[in-house]
Write an enzyme that holds these catalytic residues in place. Sequence first.
Site: not given
Length: 267
Positions: A142, A155
């Site tokens: 990501s 995350y």
Amino acid sequence: MQLANKTIVVTGAGGGIGRELCLQLVQRGANVAGVDINLATLDETGRLAGVGRDRFAGFQLDITDGEKVSSLPAEVLAHFGVVDGLINNAGIIQPFKLVNDLSMDAINRVMAVNFYGTLYLTKAFLPHLLERPEAHIANVSSMGGFLPVPGQTVYGAAKAAVKLLTEGLYAELKDTNVKVTVIFPGAIATNIMQNSGLDVPNADAGSDSQFKTLSARQAADQMLAGIEKNQFRVVIGQDARAMDKLYRLNPKYAADLIQKKMRSLLR
């Protein structure tokens, strides 16, 4: 690696980018083993693919269950005969909370899905991929895996672990037939928040952004193009590409910029 006539395993196949990866792989002539925890959405992906089970087969699986993951290769091989590639796409985000306010249950869940799920699948399929004339592993990290995002710190830590895991695999497998790609999507229009069990925040963190949010279809197309070119890293979206450059030039400035953007979600 050319994808036509290859058999590719895709996690998170029940929606979003995962579904688009499955559909586009079928269109490119590949056979697809779609993996998802949600059987209903997985079946819908199969329906949308519009091909028989000889081309697309769904496998319901919780990727955080290492024991069940270890039995998946045998099931896929029994159905398709071979496995040529693995795309670890499944992932969830955390609640929009500071680390100090985040429960350990939430932390463990985010790490289990994003990092350990990727690791379990990789360990399960790598021995079989090494036996193929050519094969590929693509792991989806990501933009948050290289840039700190307040309210998504755990995350980001999980996705940073995916980044380093994938880059390490690249180095370890460099002299083998298995190519490795790490993928860094920016803002993609998917239902990841709902799939993560979260409410959509009232504030729109991207409302003043100069960058266009990509569709899942566009993101999947760019990912598959990168895999076919055996790219080391694929950065998806104008936002991810811009922040990738900025963070490498001035990490502190980039971190401060994102912190300002995220303030409205953390009040």
